[in-house]
Design an enzyme around this catalytic site. Structure first.
Site, PDB file in Angstrom:
ATOM      1  N   CYS A  16     -21.199 -28.545  20.196  1.00  0.00           N
ATOM      2  CA  CYS A  16     -21.982 -27.414  19.697  1.00  0.00           C
ATOM      3  C   CYS A  16     -23.472 -27.644  19.993  1.00  0.00           C
ATOM      4  O   CYS A  16     -23.936 -28.788  20.021  1.00  0.00           O
ATOM      5  CB  CYS A  16     -21.765 -27.261  18.192  1.00  0.00           C
ATOM      6  SG  CYS A  16     -22.645 -25.855  17.474  1.00  0.00           S
ATOM      7  N   CYS A  75      19.337  27.277  55.149  1.00  0.00           N
ATOM      8  CA  CYS A  75      18.427  28.425  55.165  1.00  0.00           C
ATOM      9  C   CYS A  75      19.067  29.680  55.764  1.00  0.00           C
ATOM     10  O   CYS A  75      18.498  30.770  55.669  1.00  0.00           O
ATOM     11  CB  CYS A  75      17.147  28.089  55.913  1.00  0.00           C
ATOM     12  SG  CYS A  75      17.385  27.789  57.692  1.00  0.00           S
ATOM     13  N   CYS A 131      15.010  22.119  57.223  1.00  0.00           N
ATOM     14  CA  CYS A 131      15.859  21.888  56.047  1.00  0.00           C
ATOM     15  C   CYS A 131      16.173  20.402  55.902  1.00  0.00           C
ATOM     16  O   CYS A 131      16.231  19.884  54.776  1.00  0.00           O
ATOM     17  CB  CYS A 131      17.140  22.713  56.163  1.00  0.00           C
ATOM     18  SG  CYS A 131      16.867  24.481  55.948  1.00  0.00           S
ATOM     19  N   CYS A 180      18.890  22.801  60.360  1.00  0.00           N
ATOM     20  CA  CYS A 180      17.638  22.797  61.119  1.00  0.00           C
ATOM     21  C   CYS A 180      16.753  21.643  60.678  1.00  0.00           C
ATOM     22  O   CYS A 180      16.931  21.072  59.598  1.00  0.00           O
ATOM     23  CB  CYS A 180      16.919  24.137  60.950  1.00  0.00           C
ATOM     24  SG  CYS A 180      16.301  24.422  59.272  1.00  0.00           S
ATOM     25  N   CYS A 202     -10.585 -29.630  28.139  1.00  0.00           N
ATOM     26  CA  CYS A 202     -10.133 -30.491  27.044  1.00  0.00           C
ATOM     27  C   CYS A 202     -10.582 -29.934  25.706  1.00  0.00           C
ATOM     28  O   CYS A 202     -11.313 -28.966  25.621  1.00  0.00           O
ATOM     29  CB  CYS A 202     -10.626 -31.914  27.246  1.00  0.00           C
ATOM     30  SG  CYS A 202     -12.411 -32.080  27.105  1.00  0.00           S
ATOM     31  N   HIS A 250     -12.712 -37.986  22.445  1.00  0.00           N
ATOM     32  CA  HIS A 250     -11.831 -37.730  21.302  1.00  0.00           C
ATOM     33  C   HIS A 250     -10.562 -37.103  21.864  1.00  0.00           C
ATOM     34  O   HIS A 250     -10.511 -35.912  22.100  1.00  0.00           O
ATOM     35  CB  HIS A 250     -12.509 -36.773  20.333  1.00  0.00           C
ATOM     36  CG  HIS A 250     -11.603 -36.366  19.188  1.00  0.00           C
ATOM     37  ND1 HIS A 250     -11.291 -37.200  18.148  1.00  0.00           N
ATOM     38  CD2 HIS A 250     -10.946 -35.215  18.931  1.00  0.00           C
ATOM     39  CE1 HIS A 250     -10.498 -36.580  17.300  1.00  0.00           C
ATOM     40  NE2 HIS A 250     -10.267 -35.367  17.761  1.00  0.00           N
ATOM     41  N   CYS A 275      28.747  12.878  60.593  1.00  0.00           N
ATOM     42  CA  CYS A 275      29.983  13.661  60.616  1.00  0.00           C
ATOM     43  C   CYS A 275      30.090  14.518  61.866  1.00  0.00           C
ATOM     44  O   CYS A 275      31.185  14.915  62.271  1.00  0.00           O
ATOM     45  CB  CYS A 275      30.064  14.559  59.383  1.00  0.00           C
ATOM     46  SG  CYS A 275      28.672  15.708  59.228  1.00  0.00           S
ATOM     47  N   CYS A 327      -8.034 -29.877  15.537  1.00  0.00           N
ATOM     48  CA  CYS A 327      -7.985 -30.358  14.155  1.00  0.00           C
ATOM     49  C   CYS A 327      -9.323 -30.242  13.436  1.00  0.00           C
ATOM     50  O   CYS A 327      -9.394 -30.474  12.229  1.00  0.00           O
ATOM     51  CB  CYS A 327      -7.504 -31.809  14.117  1.00  0.00           C
ATOM     52  SG  CYS A 327      -8.675 -32.978  14.851  1.00  0.00           S
TER      53      CYS A 327
END
Length: 568
Positions: free
Chosen positions: A340, A163, A186, A183, A335, A359, A177, A350
Site C-alpha cells: 500500500c 412461377c 426461382c 428457372c 502474487c 510473504h 432428379c 489473509c
C-alpha cells in the site's frame, strides 16, 4: 487506487517455442503448449541447454551452466492436433477429391455423400462397394451417375413449376432428379431462403414435394447470389467439424476459429486440450480445462455458482481495503503480497502483515471452518441448552455459505490472474524477451527460454489451484476430515511454491530488466552475475513448483478419489 503484485492462472506460450526443438535452451520439446505439464510421472524434470553456440553471449560455458539446469522435463504425449480453417478446408477438399476419384462420381456428389457419412471416407467406401445403389437412393442421388445440375434441352419451351412462366430451352434447371425444372430466378430464391435458414441448406432437396433428389453444391454455385454462395461454402466448411461425429471440435475460445482433432484415446473424464489461442477446454464436457478435477465436480460447481449469482457478484468485487489505512487496493499483478502507498505490506488472501520481506507461505489458502459460538455460549449458561432442529439447520447453512465464499473467491481470483498472465506472456513474446536479451547480452531464442518455461508452469499451476478450490468446496470438514487435511496440506505447499515462482517471474524480472521508462538497466559489469543468479533461481523455483503441483495432482487422482464420494 493503489496496486500490488499478484499471482495468475495463465495459459500456454506460442508455437514458436515448440518449433525450435533442439536449437537451444530445451532439447526436449513438444508442439502442444499447456498440456506439457498435465502429466507427471513422479520424476524430476530435466532441462538440457546447449553450450556449443555461445556467440553473442557474455558467459563462458563453465559459468553459464548450473546445477539448477539439470532437471528433467516430462514430455506429454501429443494426443490432439490444432487445425486452422485453411487446414480444415484442405482436408475437406482432399477427402472430396479422393472419394470422387475412387467412386467415379462428380465432386459435388462426393461432398454430399461424405457429409452423410460424417466425413469418414473409409465408411463411405465400404458401403458403396457393398451396394452403391442403396447408397445413392438413400442420399437422393441419380442412379445413372448423371451431372448434379441438369439443364433442360427440350426444343419446346418449358413452364417453371414455381412461377409458371414459359422459358426456352436451356433456361431452366433441375436438381439431380433431372425431371423437375425451374428457372434460375426461382432457384435463386429457393436456395437463398434455405441458406438463410442455416446449415440445413446442406440437406436441401428438390422443390417438388414428392421428389427427394438432393440439391448439391454444384447447383448452388450455378444459381445462387454471391452472398448466398459464400454462406453455403461457410456452412459446408463447418460441417466438416460439426458433423465429424466428435472427432473434431471447434475451439470454444472467444473469437477463435481453430479446430482441434483428438487423435488419442478420447472418451474418458477430464481430458484437457489446448488451442493455439491458449484457450484450454475439456474434450469430454466442453468446459474450461479442469484436470484433474472430474467433469461431475465442474458441473456441480458451475451450477452452484449460477444459483448463487448474487453472492458470486459480491465476491467478485475488484478491490479490498488496506487493513491499516483503509485505502482501496486493486490487485493488478500476480502474487498475493500487497504493498500500500501508506507503507503497509499485507497478504491479499489473509490480510495478515507481510512485513517488507516475501510473504508466500500464506495459511489463508487453507479453509478453516468458522467457529459457531451460539451453542457454546448457550451450553455455558446456567441451564443445559439443546440445539433445536432449526438452529442446527441454520448453523449448517452458515457453515456451507462460509465455505462456499472462501472457495469461490479463490476460484474467481485465479481466473483474473489467468487473464493477467496471458497479457504478460503476450508482452514477452512481442518485445520484452528481445529487450531482456539486449540488456543481458544473450540470445532471446536460446538463453531466455527459461522465462517462458516458468510462465507455462505458472499457467498450469494456477489452473490446477483454481479447480482445486471447486473440489475443496465439496469436502465436508467433518465428514471428510482426514481427506480434507491431506488436501489442505498439499494445496498449501503447491500454492506457496507457485507464489514464489510467480513473484520471481513477474516482479523480480521487472526489477532486473525494467521496461523502457521504468528505470535504469543494471550496470554492465554486473550483468553476468545478476543474470546467472536470476536464471538459476527461476529454474530452481520452476522445478520446485512442478514437484509440489505434481503431488497435488496425484492426490486428486489417487488418494482423493471423487467417484462415489460426493453428495451433490
Amino acid at each position: 487506487m493503489a496496486s500490488g503484485y499478484n499471482s495468475v492462472n495463465g495459459e500456454s506460450s506460442s508455437n514458436k517455442r515448440g518449433e525450435r526443438a533442439g536449437q537451444g535452451s530445451c532439447n526436449k520439446r513438444r508442439e502442444m503448449d499447456d498440456s506439457d505439464w498435465m502429466e507427471d510421472d513422479g520424476e524430476d524434470c530435466i532441462y538440457e541447454y546447449d553450450d556449443d553456440d555461445d556467440s553473442g553471449s557474455v558467459y563462458d560455458d563453465d559459468e553459464y551452466m548450473s546445477d539448477a539446469e539439470e532437471t528433467r522435463v516430462h514430455v506429454a504425449p501429443v494426443t490432439y492436433v490444432v487445425l486452422t480453417e485453411d487446414d480444415v478446408l484442405k482436408r475437406q477438399a482432399d477427402d472430396t477429391a479422393g472419394i470422387s476419384e475412387v467412386l467415379s462420381i462428380p465432386p459435388a456428389f462426393a461432398a454430399f455423400l461424405l457429409r452423410r457419412y460424417k466425413w469418414m471416407p473409409s465408411n463411405l467406401q465400404d458401403d458403396w462397394f457393398s451396394d452403391d445403389r442403396r447408397v445413392r437412393d438413400a442420399a437422393g442421388l441419380p442412379a445413372d451417375g448423371s451431372a448434379p445440375v441438369a439443364t433442360a434441352l427440350s426444343p419446346r419451351p418449358l413452364i417453371c413449376a414455381i412461377c409458371f412462366d414459359r422459358y426456352p430451352a436451356g433456361a431452366t434447371r433441375s436438381a439431380s432428379c433431372s425431371s423437375h425444372f425451374y428457372c434460375d430466378g426461382c432457384w435463386r430464391g429457393y436456395v437463398g431462403a434455405a441458406v438463410g435458414d442455416g446449415p440445413r441448406c446442406l440437406s436441401l432437396r428438390c422443390p417438388d414435394p414428392a421428389c427427394s433428389a438432393a440439391v448439391v453444391g454444384g447447383l448452388v454455385d450455378a444459381v445462387a447470389g454471391a452472398a448466398d454462395r459464400e454462406r453455403y461454402v461457410r456452412f459446408a466448411l463447418r460441417s466438416y467439424v460439426e458433423e465429424s461425429g466428435g472427432r473434431i471440435k471447434w475451439c470454444p475460445g472467444a473469437g477463435c476459429s481453430h479446430a482441434v482433432e483428438f487423435v488419442g484415446c478420447a472418451g474418458y473424464d477430464a481430458t484437457d486440450v489446448f488451442c493455439k489461442c491458449r484457450h484450454g477446454f475439456c474434450w469430454s464436457c466442453g468446459e474450461e480445462a479442469h484436470r484433474p478435477v472430474s467433469c461431475g465436480t465442474v458441473r456441480a460447481w458451475l451450477a452452484k455458482n449460477k444459483s448463487d449469482s448474487e453472492t458470486a457478484n459480491w465476491v467478485l468485487a475488484n478491490t479490498k481495503v488496506c487493513p491499516k489505512c483503509r485505502c482501496a487496493i486493486e490487485k493488478n499483478n500476480g502474487c498475493n503480497h500487497m504493498s500500500c502507498p501508506c507503507g503497509h505490506h499485507f497478504c491479499w488472501l489473509c490480510f495478515k502483515p507481510a512485513g517488507t520481506q516475501e510473504h508466500y507461505a500464506c495459511q489463508g489458502d487453507i479453509y478453516r471452518p468458522r467457529r459457531d459460538t451460539t451453542s457454546s455460549k448457550a451450553a455455558g449458561g446456567s441451564k443445559a441448552a439443546v440445539e433445536t432442529k432449526e438452529e442446527a439447520t441454520a448453523r449448517q447453512a452458515r457453515a456451507s455459505l462460509d465455505r462456499y465464499l472462501f472457495h469461490y473467491e479463490r476460484w474467481a481470483g485465479n481466473l483474473k490472474s489467468l487473464e493477467k498472465a496471458h497479457q504478460d506472456m503476450d508482452k514477452l513474446e512481442r518485445s520484452e524477451l528481445e529487450e531482456m536479451a539486449a540488456a543481458a547480452g544473450v540470445k532471446a531464442v536460446t538463453e531466455l527460454e527459461f522465462v517462458m518455461e516458468a510462465y507455462k508452469e505458472i499457467v498450469y499451476g494456477r489452473r490446477v489451484l483454481r479447480w482445486a478450490h471447486a473440489y475443496g468446496y465439496y469436502l465436508d470438514p467433518e465428514r471428510d476430515g482426514k481427506k480434507r487435511e491431506l488436501f489442505d496440506y498439499l494445496q498449501a505447499e503447491a500454492n506457496a511454491s507457485l507464489e514464489q515462482l510467480h513473484k520471481c517471474a513477474e516482479v523480480d524480472r521487472k526489477k532486473i530488466f525494467p521496461s523502457h521508462g521504468e528505470g535504469e538497466a543494471a550496470d554492465v559489469s554486473m550483468v553476468k552475475k545478476v543474470f546467472k543468479d536470476y536464471r538459476d533461481k527461476m529454474v530452481n523455483l520452476t522445478v520446485a513448483s512442478r514437484t509440489f503441483m505434481g503431488n497435488l495432482v496425484k492426490a486428486f487422482e489417487t488418494n482423493l478419489p471423487e467417484v462415489g464420494k460426493m453428495n451433490w
